[in-house]
Design an enzyme around this catalytic site. Sequence first.
Site, PDB file in Angstrom:
ATOM      1  N   ASN A  55       7.800  23.414  -3.024  1.00  0.00           N
ATOM      2  CA  ASN A  55       7.854  21.951  -3.068  1.00  0.00           C
ATOM      3  C   ASN A  55       9.071  21.411  -2.328  1.00  0.00           C
ATOM      4  O   ASN A  55       8.987  20.425  -1.586  1.00  0.00           O
ATOM      5  CB  ASN A  55       7.888  21.469  -4.524  1.00  0.00           C
ATOM      6  CG  ASN A  55       6.502  21.377  -5.139  1.00  0.00           C
ATOM      7  OD1 ASN A  55       5.505  21.281  -4.437  1.00  0.00           O
ATOM      8  ND2 ASN A  55       6.441  21.415  -6.455  1.00  0.00           N
ATOM      9  N   ASP A  74       0.738  21.089  -3.664  1.00  0.00           N
ATOM     10  CA  ASP A  74      -0.570  20.926  -4.303  1.00  0.00           C
ATOM     11  C   ASP A  74      -1.629  21.779  -3.615  1.00  0.00           C
ATOM     12  O   ASP A  74      -2.502  22.366  -4.276  1.00  0.00           O
ATOM     13  CB  ASP A  74      -0.998  19.462  -4.272  1.00  0.00           C
ATOM     14  CG  ASP A  74      -0.228  18.602  -5.258  1.00  0.00           C
ATOM     15  OD1 ASP A  74       0.453  19.170  -6.138  1.00  0.00           O
ATOM     16  OD2 ASP A  74      -0.309  17.361  -5.154  1.00  0.00           O
ATOM     17  N   HIS A 106       5.581  17.975  -1.844  1.00  0.00           N
ATOM     18  CA  HIS A 106       4.688  18.129  -2.992  1.00  0.00           C
ATOM     19  C   HIS A 106       3.210  18.178  -2.594  1.00  0.00           C
ATOM     20  O   HIS A 106       2.417  18.853  -3.248  1.00  0.00           O
ATOM     21  CB  HIS A 106       4.929  16.989  -3.987  1.00  0.00           C
ATOM     22  CG  HIS A 106       6.239  17.102  -4.700  1.00  0.00           C
ATOM     23  ND1 HIS A 106       6.421  17.915  -5.793  1.00  0.00           N
ATOM     24  CD2 HIS A 106       7.449  16.534  -4.460  1.00  0.00           C
ATOM     25  CE1 HIS A 106       7.666  17.835  -6.214  1.00  0.00           C
ATOM     26  NE2 HIS A 106       8.322  16.996  -5.421  1.00  0.00           N
ATOM     27  N   ASP A 118       1.872  32.610 -13.326  1.00  0.00           N
ATOM     28  CA  ASP A 118       2.728  31.510 -12.891  1.00  0.00           C
ATOM     29  C   ASP A 118       3.158  31.781 -11.449  1.00  0.00           C
ATOM     30  O   ASP A 118       3.659  32.867 -11.138  1.00  0.00           O
ATOM     31  CB  ASP A 118       3.947  31.440 -13.815  1.00  0.00           C
ATOM     32  CG  ASP A 118       4.819  30.236 -13.538  1.00  0.00           C
ATOM     33  OD1 ASP A 118       4.639  29.230 -14.231  1.00  0.00           O
ATOM     34  OD2 ASP A 118       5.674  30.314 -12.635  1.00  0.00           O
ATOM     35  N   GLU A 126       2.442  24.880 -12.326  1.00  0.00           N
ATOM     36  CA  GLU A 126       2.030  26.000 -11.471  1.00  0.00           C
ATOM     37  C   GLU A 126       1.523  27.172 -12.295  1.00  0.00           C
ATOM     38  O   GLU A 126       1.473  28.306 -11.816  1.00  0.00           O
ATOM     39  CB  GLU A 126       3.203  26.450 -10.590  1.00  0.00           C
ATOM     40  CG  GLU A 126       4.398  26.991 -11.339  1.00  0.00           C
ATOM     41  CD  GLU A 126       5.446  25.935 -11.645  1.00  0.00           C
ATOM     42  OE1 GLU A 126       6.633  26.295 -11.717  1.00  0.00           O
ATOM     43  OE2 GLU A 126       5.081  24.755 -11.829  1.00  0.00           O
TER      44      GLU A 126
END
Length: 352
Positions: A235, A244, A240, A227, A270
Amino acid sequence: MPPLNPEDPSTGSAASRAEEARQALLARIGNFVETHDLAVTASNLAAICGGLSGSHPELAQAFAAREIAGEPIDQRWLDTLGRLDPDNHSRIAELEALMDKLEYSLMRFAQTARSAQSETSDHRGALGARIEAMAEIELDSAAAGDLAQVLDLSRTMLARIEQVESAMARSQAETERLRENLAKARLEADVDHLTGLPNRRAFERRLVSAAIEARAKGEKLSLGFCDVDRFKLINDNHGHEAGDRVLCAVAATLNEHAGDACFVARHGGEEFVLLFYGMDKQAARAKLDAIRLAQAARRLMNRDTGQPFGRVTFSGGVAEVTEDSDTRSALGRADAALYRAKQEGRNRVMVG
């Protein structure tokens, strides 16, 4: 019993109470999402509604136990509930079985259509040749008239056979297109379109088949969750779209360093998941830790602003699938190990 009167105060009161309850539930769901900073997704809302409304007692108990223990109700934990849900796993298996049956039915129909078309074509050719041969026969006028009627009927039937043959050819072509579209849809349904990695659905199927094969061969099989650390800050600080791109970069690192003995998938958000073929949990931990070091050594920059993201790391949790007869128990052990890695400072891999 007399009909309900919409103006009856008792009737209005019941409707009013139902509306108040609905509004209260919506408010609780909204507050729950905001309090725990959760994403507004269909799966999240379904789980939260099930727990808060009481329609899913197990979820309600899980929420209550989590709050009583003072532990966070975050996205990682909600995802854990989802992947440990046997009902969801069985629904995926049922869907796969249904798609397999549909694909088999389409294949059988295509085979039947090809066979029927071939036989019809052969018979049509033979019948056409016979009709033309009979037309050359010289008969008296009465017999010739009867033969002409037979030949006309035969030619009409021949034309009809030709039309049926064309319709069968079109049906066969359409069936082949359906099979191709089904195969394409199944392939696309297995791919995470952001990172290009296999998705959770593909991982679920691979886990089951890999576990069966490993046990049959007496080989080891392990899995690991990883993770991205403090991804919410990425973010929040960079947007965002930049987040990504960070996920794509981490996916590329995992894919590049995993090698042929690993299966890498994006599990959601994530979080990524890996299967380690032929490895016990210690070997799998060493492998994932080497990938972690490779990722931590990378320096990523926001191409839109020129600002560095800083060091992007991940935490990991590993468990051995084949040390327990229950394949899915490894998911819980790996997730618990991931949680410990987060609690103990992040950017590390723990064994469950």
